[in-house]
Each structure stands twice: as structure tokens, then as C-alpha cells.
Design an enzyme around this catalytic site. Structure first.
Site, PDB file in Angstrom:
ATOM      1  N   LYS A  34       0.909  -1.229   0.138  1.00  0.00           N
ATOM      2  CA  LYS A  34       0.127  -0.114  -0.066  1.00  0.00           C
ATOM      3  C   LYS A  34       0.900   1.293   0.148  1.00  0.00           C
ATOM      4  O   LYS A  34       0.499   2.293  -0.488  1.00  0.00           O
ATOM      5  CB  LYS A  34      -0.849   0.103   1.107  1.00  0.00           C
ATOM      6  CG  LYS A  34      -2.115  -0.867   1.127  1.00  0.00           C
ATOM      7  CD  LYS A  34      -2.675  -0.972   2.516  1.00  0.00           C
ATOM      8  CE  LYS A  34      -3.246   0.285   2.646  1.00  0.00           C
ATOM      9  NZ  LYS A  34      -4.290   0.171   3.856  1.00  0.00           N
ATOM     10  N   LYS A  50      15.874   4.831  15.296  1.00  0.00           N
ATOM     11  CA  LYS A  50      17.559   4.505  15.365  1.00  0.00           C
ATOM     12  C   LYS A  50      17.986   6.004  15.129  1.00  0.00           C
ATOM     13  O   LYS A  50      18.758   6.176  15.455  1.00  0.00           O
ATOM     14  CB  LYS A  50      18.009   3.491  14.675  1.00  0.00           C
ATOM     15  CG  LYS A  50      17.691   1.913  15.597  1.00  0.00           C
ATOM     16  CD  LYS A  50      16.199   1.733  16.065  1.00  0.00           C
ATOM     17  CE  LYS A  50      15.992   0.394  16.627  1.00  0.00           C
ATOM     18  NZ  LYS A  50      14.730   0.491  17.199  1.00  0.00           N
ATOM     19  N   GLY A 201       5.714   0.010  28.672  1.00  0.00           N
ATOM     20  CA  GLY A 201       7.174   0.011  29.043  1.00  0.00           C
ATOM     21  C   GLY A 201       7.733  -1.165  28.528  1.00  0.00           C
ATOM     22  O   GLY A 201       8.537  -1.535  28.912  1.00  0.00           O
ATOM     23  N   GLY A 202       7.505  -1.285  26.836  1.00  0.00           N
ATOM     24  CA  GLY A 202       8.131  -1.984  26.111  1.00  0.00           C
ATOM     25  C   GLY A 202       9.345  -1.540  25.356  1.00  0.00           C
ATOM     26  O   GLY A 202       9.655  -0.591  25.732  1.00  0.00           O
ATOM     27  N   VAL A 203       9.680  -2.080  24.532  1.00  0.00           N
ATOM     28  CA  VAL A 203      11.039  -1.672  23.706  1.00  0.00           C
ATOM     29  C   VAL A 203      10.836  -0.259  23.053  1.00  0.00           C
ATOM     30  O   VAL A 203      11.427   0.602  22.951  1.00  0.00           O
ATOM     31  CB  VAL A 203      11.465  -2.686  22.611  1.00  0.00           C
ATOM     32  CG1 VAL A 203      12.429  -2.197  21.750  1.00  0.00           C
ATOM     33  CG2 VAL A 203      12.065  -4.062  23.426  1.00  0.00           C
ATOM     34  N   VAL A 289       1.596  -0.108  23.121  1.00  0.00           N
ATOM     35  CA  VAL A 289       1.268  -1.448  23.825  1.00  0.00           C
ATOM     36  C   VAL A 289       0.990  -2.679  22.788  1.00  0.00           C
ATOM     37  O   VAL A 289       0.326  -3.741  23.165  1.00  0.00           O
ATOM     38  CB  VAL A 289      -0.257  -1.242  24.462  1.00  0.00           C
ATOM     39  CG1 VAL A 289      -0.175  -0.270  25.683  1.00  0.00           C
ATOM     40  CG2 VAL A 289      -1.186  -0.691  23.342  1.00  0.00           C
ATOM     41  N   ALA A 338      11.962  -7.325  12.849  1.00  0.00           N
ATOM     42  CA  ALA A 338      12.282  -7.384  11.577  1.00  0.00           C
ATOM     43  C   ALA A 338      13.252  -8.532  11.117  1.00  0.00           C
ATOM     44  O   ALA A 338      13.208  -9.073   9.935  1.00  0.00           O
ATOM     45  CB  ALA A 338      13.165  -6.039  11.190  1.00  0.00           C
ATOM     46  N   HIS A 473      41.742  -6.658  23.377  1.00  0.00           N
ATOM     47  CA  HIS A 473      41.929  -6.010  24.406  1.00  0.00           C
ATOM     48  C   HIS A 473      42.385  -4.553  23.877  1.00  0.00           C
ATOM     49  O   HIS A 473      43.341  -4.620  23.224  1.00  0.00           O
ATOM     50  CB  HIS A 473      42.807  -6.436  25.436  1.00  0.00           C
ATOM     51  CG  HIS A 473      43.000  -5.514  26.699  1.00  0.00           C
ATOM     52  ND1 HIS A 473      41.875  -5.017  27.578  1.00  0.00           N
ATOM     53  CD2 HIS A 473      43.799  -4.505  26.841  1.00  0.00           C
ATOM     54  CE1 HIS A 473      42.746  -4.113  28.268  1.00  0.00           C
ATOM     55  NE2 HIS A 473      43.645  -3.951  28.156  1.00  0.00           N
TER      56      HIS A 473
END
Length: 489
Positions: A34, A50, A201-203, A289, A338, A473
Site C-alpha cells: 500500500k 534509530k 514500558g516495552g521496547v 502497547v 524485522a 583488548h
């Protein structure tokens, strides 16, 4: 009537990956969506989120640079240019997909598709009309204006990858313009709200909360459950909440939103929090949600495709009950990520071409009798969080004896150099076979580091085998060795 080897409905990470994989194997492919190529992820989800996270993190770091002995006067941001950067990122990603379509001969159609009982697909053309991506003409050379509003296609195989849409709460006042889904908020132009309330309170909710808090908004998160990120290891969820609260984000847990009301300046959120009624004023509200499979008008009434609570039902090979029709990604429920849709896409196309699948989504470790997911789950916050496999709580619920290794990042060289808030790594090994069953990481670059541990789980590696490899390191990744060592003590 045009006929294709594979017709794909949905141009998101599932659809476009399937299209490219199929075209590389010589299949004639049509993709219908669409909206734009890239789907929600590229245009209204992962990529814009992001981009804003990246920009807001740089801004936060600039404000805090005195701890490195650096001084920057008059730090600020141009919201218009910040949103312009976000849009440029989206366009660049979308353009890359369209160029791949063009290079491999994939036909892309913008329109609304409906699958008929005879497996024909009727497409109501969108305003941009039918086109081969990169061309102003249709693929038969006609001017788009001459193409009918509705076109019927035939295909040997049909793949449903229509994705999901934000779930609504169905509360009074949710129709107000100030109450938005993540897609609407990310498409809002040049707005930085003084007071933002995030419901969920999710991602997604926490990532957007982090962006606006870094840009100076007063942010409140409302969560129905007892803790943030309920699917995550409790140690990590609690540590993250402590960091967010320390930055000034207000968190209401065990709280239920009842309604939204229009105010002279913004909107008020009426909620019940731990038995008490509260009213929170806001300039904007993000409702985050979860997402629901998107199948609106996707199937003709006489097409008896099996569904359950809105999701398309498939077998282990992603086949529906109708021969020749497959479904992948968010539309089938399960883990809505994804990279999961992309992996499923590759798997399906390989099976269509009688090839041995090159990707796996779950395994049965030698010490278990049940299948275990090996899907990485990433939160692009600051610090980043990434997980794969079982958590300690899940192992306990399943009655699986595990041995845990932990390492706090306090003494890690890169953590000290970057002066980041302290994170940690946790690894879980089967108590009897020593096979890696799960890993959780909270630190910078966690989303890059989790790949090593996902590979280790997929290949049934033990703690001893993980210790064979040297890790450079100073890096954040060398902390993996410390956590594995801890599990062996």
C-alpha cells in the site's frame, strides 16, 4: 493478465528480502504494498527511531563532555534539521531497496491487494500506479496514467508479508490528535514536546522515551505490569529502570490508563496507579502497547484461510491451509522483529526452490527435549541491551538446571574509558552438558556483541569451547570471556 512465479504482499523486511532472494534464483517476482518499499521498519519504525536515538545520544554526550576534560559552549539542536536527518536516513535505506529491485528485475506495485479464492490477486492501484522501481513507466512501457485503477495478477505462489499495525487501547479520548501511535509520532513534523507520556514500558516505548528525554522533554512511562520489559531477564529490567529514573524519566508501574481528555494546553491522562486515581498532564501521549497482525481486506470473503485472533496460521514450513499460499513475519504473530521476518523470508524462498534452508530460527539443544529460540532481541537504548536464548527465569520455569556466569563492566577497559553507566553480562549454560543456553548483555555495543553468542547457541558450543577464542583488548567484547570464566568457577 500477468502471471508471476511469486507474488508477495508487503514490502517490509519479510517481503523485500523474499523478493530479492527469489529474484536471485531466477523467479519472476511481483511485490505489492500500500505504501513505500521497506515497509514500517524502514519508513515508520526501526530506521527513523534509530536515527533519532543516534542523534539524541550524540547531543547527550556533548552536554556531558566535561567529564572527559572537554568543553563545548552553547550546545543545542535544530529540531528541523534533526528530523531532516531522520528522513534522509529513511530515504537512503528505501532507495537502496528500490535499486536492488531494479537491478534484479523485481516489479513493485503500490496498491491494496486482495487474495481471491481462485488464488488470483486483485490490486487497487495507489496514486503512484504500477511501476517497475526506478522507472517512470509501467513495465510494459505504458504511461502510468493509462493503467486501470484495478489490476488482476496470477502467481504460482503467493507470500503474505503484510506485517502488523499498532494496537489501540479503545479508550475514551484516544482519537485526540495529541494521542499517537509510534508511527504517527515518528512522522510528526518538527515537534519536541515539553511533556510526553508514554503508555507501555516495552521496547518501542522506552526507545522513544529515551530520545525525547535526551532532547529535554519531561517524560513519564506508564506500565500495566509489575516491571518494565516483562519479557526480559529481571536483573536487566530492574537495572535499566534504575538508570532511566536516574536520568529523570518518571515510571508508573501496575498502572492502568482509563481515559484521555482534551485540555487547553495539551491533554490529560487519567489513570489508576496502585489503587489511586491520578491525572498526568501532557503535550503528547505515545500509545505503545504492542502490534496486531494486519489483514484488513487482505482476503476475499470466500477464501477460507485459517486464522486465529487476527493472525494467519501456518505450519512449520510457513504454509497456510491453502496450497501455494505462504505467510511470514508479524502477520503470523510470534516474535515481531524485522530480522525474524527476513530470516523466515529466506527460509521460505529456499524451500520453494527445493534448497536446504541456510537459516534456523530455533534449535533443540542436546540437553533439552524442547525447541529453544535463538533469535537475538535488541534494545537500542543507552546503554544498549541485547539478549538471546533462555533467561534464568525461563530456565527455572521449564525446570532446566543451569549454571550462570556474570560479569559487571566496572573493570572493563572500554567502559572505564567511555565513562558509561555500569552494565553487565550474564551467560547461562546447561548444568549437565555445559552447552550455552542463553545470554544477556547491557553495555555499549551490546547489539553488535550478541551475534557471537547467538552463533554459539546455534552451534551448541560449551563454555570450554567459548574460552578457546581470544577476544581483543581493550574492547567491550572481552567481557564475554570474563562472564564465561565466572560460570566455570
Amino acid at each position: 493478465m500477468e502471471k508471476y512465479d511469486l507474488l508477495i504482499i508487503g514490502a517490509g523486511p519479510g517481503g523485500y528480502v523474499a523478493a530479492l532472494e527469489a529474484a536471485k534464483r531466477g523467479m519472476k517476482v511481483l511485490v505489492v504494498d500500500k505504501k513505500e518499499a521497506g515497509g514500517t521498519c524502514v519508513n515508520r519504525g526501526c530506521i527513523p527511531t534509530k536515527a533519532l536515538l543516534h542523534a539524541s545520544t550524540i547531543y547527550k554526550d556533548m552536554k556531558d563532555c566535561e567529564k572527559f576534560g572537554l568543553y563545548a559552549k552553547e550546545i543545542g539542536f535544530d529540531l528541523q534539521k534533526l528530523y531532516q536527518y531522520k528522513e534522509e536516513s529513511v530515504v537512503e535505506m528505501r532507495k537502496a531497496i528500490e535499486e536492488e529491485f531494479l537491478r534484479l528485475g523485481v516489479t513493485f506495485v503500490q496498491g491494496t491487494a486482495q487474495v481471491q479464492a481462485d488464488k488470483r490477486v486483485v490490486v487497487k492501484m495507489a496514486h503512484m500506479q504500477k511501476r517497475t522501481v526506478g522507472s517512470g513507466l509501467s513495465d510494459d512501457g505504458k504511461n502510468p496514467a493509462d493503467i486501470p485503477d484495478t489490476v488482476i495478477y496470477e502467481a504460482d505462489k503467493i507470500l503474505i508479508a503484510s506485517g502488523a499495525a499498532p494496537r489501540k487501547l479503545g479508550l475514551p479520548g484516544e482519537e485526540l490528535s495529541e494521542v499517537m501511535t509510534s508511527e504517527e509520532l515518528l512522522q510528526a513534523k518538527d515537534r519536541c514536546y515539553d511533556r510526553l507520556v508514554v503508555v507501555g514500558g516495552g521496547v518501542i516505548g522506552l526507545e522513544i522515551a529515551t530520545v525525547f528525554q535526551a532532547l529535554g522533554s519531561e517524560v513519564t512511562v506508564i506500565e500495566l505490569g509489575e516491571r518494565l520489559l516483562p519479557s526480559m531477564d529481571i536483573e536487566f529490567a530492574e537495572a535499566l529502570e534504575k538508570i532511566l529514573v536516574g536520568r529523570g524519566i518518571h515510571v508508573y508501574k501496575k498502572s492502568l490508563i482509563e481515559r484521555f481528555e482534551k485540555e487547553e494546553h495539551g491533554v490529560s491522562c487519567h489513570l489508576m496507579s496502585e489503587g489511586k486515581k491520578q491525572i498526568l498532564p501532557a503535550d503528547a501521549v505515545l500509545v505503545s502497547v504492542g502490534r496486531e497482525p494486519y489483514t484488513e481486506e487482505l482476503f476475499a470473503a470466500d477464501l477460507k484461510i485459517r486464522m486465529d485472533h487476527g493472525k494467519v496460521l501456518v505450519n512449520e514450513f510457513f504454509m497456510t491451509n491453502i496450497p501455494g499460499i505462504y505467510a511470514i513475519g508479524d502477520v503470523i504473530g510470534g516474535v515481531q522483529l524485522a530480522h525474524v521476518a527476513s530470516a523466515q523470508a529466506k527460509y521460505v524462498v529456499e524451500r520453494m526452490n527445493n534448497l536446504e534452508p541456510s537459516v534456523i530460527l530455533s534449535i533443540v539443544p542436546s540437553c533439552l527435549f524442547v525447541s529453544m529460540s535463538i533469535i537475538p532481541n535488541c534494545l537500542y537504548l543507552n546503554p544498549e541491551i541485547a539478549t538471546v536464548g533462555l533467561t534464568e527465569e525461563e530456565a527455572e520455569r521449564k525446570g532446566i538446571p543451569v549454571r550462570c556466569g556474570r560479569y559487571r563492566m566496572d573493570a572493563n577497559g572500554q567502559t572505564i574509558l567511555s565513562k558509561e553507566e555500569v552494565g553487565f553480562i550474564k551467560v547461562l549454560f546447561a548444568a549437565d552438558s555445559d552447552v550455552l543456553l542463553g545470554a544477556q548483555i547491557m553495555c555499549q555495543r551490546a547489539t553488535d556483541m550478541i551475534g557471537e553468542l547467538a552463533t554459539a547457541i546455534a552451534n551448541g558450543l560449551t563454555s570450554r569451547q567459548l574460552m578457546y577464542a581470544m577476544r581483543a583488548h581493550p574492547t567491550f567484547n572481552e567481557a564475554v570471556s570474563k562472564a564465561v570464566e565466572d560460570s566455570r568457577e
